[in-house]
Write a protein that holds these residues in place. Structure first.
Motif, short mmCIF file in Angstrom:
data_model
loop_
_atom_site.label_atom_id
_atom_site.label_comp_id
_atom_site.label_asym_id
_atom_site.label_seq_id
_atom_site.Cartn_x
_atom_site.Cartn_y
_atom_site.Cartn_z
N PRO A 221 -98.31 53.74 -9.68
CA PRO A 221 -97.52 52.79 -9.17
C PRO A 221 -97.18 52.75 -7.77
O PRO A 221 -96.60 51.82 -7.27
N GLU A 222 -97.80 53.70 -7.04
CA GLU A 222 -97.23 53.92 -5.43
C GLU A 222 -97.62 52.54 -4.68
O GLU A 222 -96.54 52.19 -3.98
N PRO A 223 -98.65 51.93 -4.87
CA PRO A 223 -99.08 50.68 -3.91
C PRO A 223 -98.09 49.52 -4.34
O PRO A 223 -97.89 48.63 -3.40
N ILE A 224 -97.40 49.54 -5.46
CA ILE A 224 -96.37 48.52 -5.72
C ILE A 224 -94.99 48.93 -5.62
O ILE A 224 -94.24 48.17 -6.09
N ARG A 225 -94.56 50.10 -5.52
CA ARG A 225 -93.39 50.78 -5.34
C ARG A 225 -92.79 49.87 -4.30
O ARG A 225 -93.09 49.63 -3.36
N GLY A 226 -91.47 49.48 -4.73
CA GLY A 226 -90.50 48.77 -3.83
C GLY A 226 -90.86 47.32 -3.45
O GLY A 226 -90.14 46.47 -2.66
N LEU A 227 -91.77 46.76 -4.48
CA LEU A 227 -92.30 45.33 -4.44
C LEU A 227 -91.66 44.58 -5.52
O LEU A 227 -91.77 45.18 -6.46
N ASN A 228 -91.04 43.44 -5.21
CA ASN A 228 -90.47 42.64 -6.35
C ASN A 228 -90.96 41.23 -5.83
O ASN A 228 -90.54 40.49 -5.18
N VAL A 229 -92.08 40.73 -6.70
CA VAL A 229 -92.59 39.66 -6.25
C VAL A 229 -93.50 38.94 -7.74
O VAL A 229 -93.74 39.50 -8.29
N ILE A 230 -93.34 37.39 -7.77
CA ILE A 230 -94.17 37.03 -8.84
C ILE A 230 -95.28 36.15 -8.09
O ILE A 230 -94.89 35.17 -7.49
N TYR A 231 -96.50 36.47 -8.59
CA TYR A 231 -97.59 35.84 -8.19
C TYR A 231 -97.93 34.95 -9.32
O TYR A 231 -98.14 35.35 -10.41
N GLN A 232 -98.48 33.86 -9.13
CA GLN A 232 -98.83 32.75 -10.21
C GLN A 232 -100.30 32.43 -9.89
O GLN A 232 -100.51 31.99 -8.81
N TYR A 233 -101.09 32.67 -10.86
CA TYR A 233 -102.57 32.20 -10.95
C TYR A 233 -102.72 31.02 -11.67
O TYR A 233 -102.46 31.01 -12.84
N GLU A 234 -103.10 29.99 -11.38
CA GLU A 234 -103.58 28.69 -11.79
C GLU A 234 -105.05 28.71 -11.88
O GLU A 234 -105.80 28.37 -10.82
N ILE A 235 -105.74 29.02 -13.04
CA ILE A 235 -107.09 29.02 -13.19
C ILE A 235 -107.77 27.82 -13.71
O ILE A 235 -107.27 27.49 -14.74
N THR A 236 -108.82 27.49 -13.16
CA THR A 236 -109.45 26.18 -13.70
C THR A 236 -111.04 26.64 -14.25
O THR A 236 -111.45 27.87 -13.90
N GLY A 237 -111.54 25.75 -14.88
CA GLY A 237 -112.73 26.35 -15.55
C GLY A 237 -112.72 26.64 -17.18
O GLY A 237 -111.79 26.19 -17.62
N GLU A 238 -113.84 27.26 -17.61
CA GLU A 238 -114.02 27.32 -18.89
C GLU A 238 -112.87 28.15 -19.61
O GLU A 238 -112.31 27.91 -20.59
N ASP A 239 -112.45 29.28 -18.82
CA ASP A 239 -111.29 30.02 -19.19
C ASP A 239 -110.06 29.71 -18.32
O ASP A 239 -109.38 30.75 -17.76
N SER A 240 -109.50 28.40 -18.33
CA SER A 240 -108.45 28.05 -17.48
C SER A 240 -107.24 28.50 -18.19
O SER A 240 -107.12 28.73 -19.31
N GLY A 241 -106.13 28.50 -17.38
CA GLY A 241 -104.78 28.84 -17.78
C GLY A 241 -103.99 29.02 -16.62
O GLY A 241 -104.50 29.20 -15.32
N THR A 242 -102.49 29.19 -16.81
CA THR A 242 -101.73 29.69 -15.89
C THR A 242 -101.12 30.87 -16.36
O THR A 242 -100.75 31.09 -17.28
N PHE A 243 -100.98 32.00 -15.40
CA PHE A 243 -100.55 33.35 -15.65
C PHE A 243 -99.60 33.91 -14.51
O PHE A 243 -99.83 33.41 -13.28
N GLN A 244 -98.87 34.58 -14.73
CA GLN A 244 -98.11 35.04 -13.69
C GLN A 244 -97.96 36.52 -13.74
O GLN A 244 -98.02 37.21 -14.79
N LEU A 245 -98.31 37.13 -12.45
CA LEU A 245 -98.26 38.64 -12.24
C LEU A 245 -96.97 39.09 -11.75
O LEU A 245 -96.48 38.52 -10.66
N VAL A 246 -95.97 39.71 -12.66
CA VAL A 246 -94.71 40.06 -12.04
C VAL A 246 -94.76 41.51 -11.74
O VAL A 246 -94.98 42.37 -12.61
N ILE A 247 -94.50 41.78 -10.59
CA ILE A 247 -94.43 43.01 -10.00
C ILE A 247 -92.90 43.41 -9.66
O ILE A 247 -92.21 42.61 -8.86
N GLU A 248 -92.51 44.42 -10.09
CA GLU A 248 -90.73 44.88 -10.16
C GLU A 248 -90.96 46.23 -9.88
O GLU A 248 -91.03 47.11 -10.76
N ASP A 249 -90.68 46.69 -8.56
CA ASP A 249 -90.47 47.99 -8.24
C ASP A 249 -91.37 48.99 -8.81
O ASP A 249 -90.80 49.94 -9.81
N GLY A 250 -92.56 49.08 -8.88
CA GLY A 250 -93.58 49.91 -9.24
C GLY A 250 -94.01 49.73 -10.83
O GLY A 250 -94.64 50.42 -11.38
#
Length: 101
Positions: free
Chosen positions: A5-34
């Motif tokens: 968890p060290e590289p993401i410790r202290g980070l609080n962010v939400i990344y959203q991926y909007e993916i197109t193509g055959e395996d399309s979809g919307t996903f969120q990567l939620v990082i909360e302090d480690g």
């Protein structure tokens, strides 16, 4: 990320991926302090949204596509904080390097 968890410790962010193509979809990567979790769909307000094809997403996740190069060539579109997008690239590189070490 759970094992290192060290590289993401202290980070609080939400990344959203909007993916197109055959395996399309919307996903969120939620990082909360480690800790990190992936959510299908857009349930929270994202700090940084990344739009790209499923093929380029797979390449980026395993470190075979540089995010900056993808952005410059139009393979990746970023909405929101460019600084957070660059930070994500560094985080992914940190985990890809630790897997090969």
């Amino acid at each position: 990320m759970k094992d290192k968890p060290e590289p993401i410790r202290g980070l609080n962010v939400i990344y959203q991926y909007e993916i197109t193509g055959e395996d399309s979809g919307t996903f969120q990567l939620v990082i909360e302090d480690g800790s990190a979790r992936v959510i299908e769909g857009a349930t929270e307000s994202a700090d940084c949204t990344l739009r790209l094809s499923d093929k380029n997403f797979k390449k980026m996740i395993v470190g075979k596509l540089n995010g900056t190069a993808a952005f410059m060539t139009g393979k990746l579109k970023v909405q929101g904080s460019m600084g957070l997008a660059l930070k994500l690239e560094g985080i992914l590189n940190e985990y890809n390097m630790s897997e090969t070490a």
